[in-house]
Design an enzyme around this catalytic site. Structure first.
Site, short mmCIF file in Angstrom:
data_model
loop_
_atom_site.label_atom_id
_atom_site.label_comp_id
_atom_site.label_asym_id
_atom_site.label_seq_id
_atom_site.Cartn_x
_atom_site.Cartn_y
_atom_site.Cartn_z
N TYR A 58 79.63 90.03 137.67
CA TYR A 58 79.80 89.19 136.50
C TYR A 58 79.87 87.74 136.94
O TYR A 58 80.84 87.29 137.53
CB TYR A 58 81.06 89.56 135.73
CG TYR A 58 81.10 90.97 135.20
CD1 TYR A 58 79.94 91.72 135.04
CD2 TYR A 58 82.31 91.57 134.87
CE1 TYR A 58 79.98 93.02 134.55
CE2 TYR A 58 82.36 92.87 134.37
CZ TYR A 58 81.20 93.59 134.23
OH TYR A 58 81.24 94.88 133.74
N HIS A 124 79.69 100.65 140.23
CA HIS A 124 79.01 100.19 139.03
C HIS A 124 77.76 101.03 138.75
O HIS A 124 77.53 101.46 137.63
CB HIS A 124 78.64 98.72 139.19
CG HIS A 124 78.81 97.92 137.95
ND1 HIS A 124 79.10 96.57 137.95
CD2 HIS A 124 78.74 98.26 136.64
CE1 HIS A 124 79.19 96.12 136.72
NE2 HIS A 124 78.98 97.12 135.90
N PRO A 219 84.21 99.13 123.13
CA PRO A 219 84.81 99.89 122.00
C PRO A 219 84.66 99.17 120.67
O PRO A 219 84.88 99.79 119.62
CB PRO A 219 86.28 100.00 122.41
CG PRO A 219 86.52 98.77 123.23
CD PRO A 219 85.25 98.58 124.02
N LEU A 220 84.28 97.90 120.70
CA LEU A 220 84.07 97.15 119.46
C LEU A 220 82.58 96.88 119.22
O LEU A 220 82.22 95.99 118.44
CB LEU A 220 84.85 95.83 119.49
CG LEU A 220 86.38 95.99 119.56
CD1 LEU A 220 87.06 94.64 119.65
CD2 LEU A 220 86.89 96.77 118.36
N GLY A 221 81.72 97.66 119.88
CA GLY A 221 80.29 97.49 119.65
C GLY A 221 79.80 96.09 119.94
O GLY A 221 79.02 95.54 119.17
N GLY A 223 81.24 93.37 119.67
CA GLY A 223 81.67 92.44 118.63
C GLY A 223 81.27 92.82 117.23
O GLY A 223 81.85 92.32 116.26
N PHE A 224 80.29 93.70 117.07
CA PHE A 224 79.80 94.03 115.73
C PHE A 224 80.88 94.68 114.87
O PHE A 224 81.00 94.38 113.67
CB PHE A 224 78.58 94.95 115.83
CG PHE A 224 77.98 95.27 114.50
CD1 PHE A 224 77.15 94.35 113.87
CD2 PHE A 224 78.25 96.46 113.85
CE1 PHE A 224 76.60 94.63 112.62
CE2 PHE A 224 77.71 96.75 112.61
CZ PHE A 224 76.88 95.82 111.99
#
Length: 330
Positions: A58, A124, A219-221, A223-224
């Site tokens: 990253y 990874h 887990p939040l797609g 941000g969607f």
């Protein structure tokens, strides 16, 4: 905050983790500020979030440097998870699982993180040119040397693991069964969310049957599922969502019923759609730890609050009836 177990090493972590990647890589660069990132990590720790998830790729490297700075004076309160095995070049990413490289990568991560031990060291991606047992054996040596406390494996890409008639995570399970013969797996990281529940089919049951922890990525797609994104809003060029098929204006509009459903449940609890989405992930098992990524303090605190949200049978049934998301994340 509720504690959850990560597998063979009997490591306990908070119910919700913090994905640090968006703070310095792959998402809106104009919003990536070091001072804000430091405040976000500190706010998460203050809210009871202790698992911080990063990786050497990253940035590359800048995300680990950021986490290292954030943990000055607070290392004892944090559970540090980082990853090795991928190298970032110009417009490409390649795997490197050679044992010598793994050892050097770990030492470099320790320096950047400003710590003498990594709590969870994850592979990874496996290198197709190196038997995964050799890579895992080198990682196991790091545990013996006291540089790493436990080992984890990230799920292989969905497309890479598919064969005719195969389930999405069959490739990951094959890798897990191979490396388990070398050294115990403490945790597996793979996508799991309301709009990507495929891990429930085989991968999560595999982990549950063996006492292996499960880190739920995205887990939040991306941000969607927070309900804060609107169709056609556009993304900065370097933002990974700018090129992803789920984030075209057409697909975002088509998937709005998911957000509407989460918001309907949230209103009954005085919560947010993001908290409902995370509570759904937490409901999938006592060893599941969602690791939402964020760049801002208030979202980190909001995400931590999902651990206190108890979904009812009505809520869960309503979420299960939501339409499947169109297009798939790989």
């Amino acid at each position: 905050m509720e504690r959850r177990s990560l597998g063979a090493a009997a490591l306990a972590v908070g119910a919700v983790g913090l994905g640090c990647m968006p703070m310095s890589w792959a998402y809106s660069a104009s919003q990536q500020r070091g001072d804000r990132a430091l405040r976000t990590v500190h706010a998460a720790l203050d809210a009871g979030v202790d698992l911080l998830d990063t990786a050497d790729m990253y940035g590359p490297f800048t995300n680990e440097l950021l986490v290292g700075r954030a943990l000055k004076g607070r290392r004892a309160k944090a559970f540090v998870s980082t990853k090795c095995g991928l190298l970032v070049g110009d417009q490409h990413i390649v795997a490197n699982g050679r044992p010598g490289y793994v050892r050097r990568a770990c030492d470099a991560s320790l320096r950047r993180l400003q710590t003498d031990v990594i709590d969870l060291y994850q592979l990874h991606r496996a290198d197709p040119e190196v038997p995964v047992e050799e890579t895992w054996g080198a990682m196991a040596e790091l545990v013996g040397a006291g540089k790493v406390r436990a080992l984890g494996l990230c799920a292989v890409g969905a497309r890479a693991s598919r064969r005719p008639g195969a389930r999405m995570h069959d490739g990951t399970i094959r890798q897990l069964e191979r490396v388990q013969q070398v050294f115990p797996v403490s945790a597996v990281q793979a996508e799991l969310s309301v709009w990507s529940p495929q891990a429930l089919e085989s991968l999560l049951p595999w982990c549950a049957a063996r006492g292996v922890g499960f880190l739920a990525a995205m887990p939040l797609g991306n941000g969607f599922l927070t309900g804060t994104l609107t169709p056609g809003q556009g993304f900065e060029p370097e933002d990974l969502r700018a090129r992803h098929p789920r984030f075209t204006a057409e697909m975002m509009a088509a998937n709005q019923p998911l957000v509407v459903g989460l918001r309907r449940v949230a209103e009954r609890h005085g919560a947010t759609p993001a908290q409902v989405a995370l509570a759904w992930v937490l409901h999938q098992g006592p060893q599941v730890v969602p690791v939402p990524g964020t760049k801002r303090e208030h979202w980190a605190v909001e995400n931590a609050g999902a651990a206190g949200l108890s979904l009812t049978a009505r809520d869960l049934a309503e979420i299960d009836r939501l339409p499947a998301a169109r297009e798939s994340w790989d």
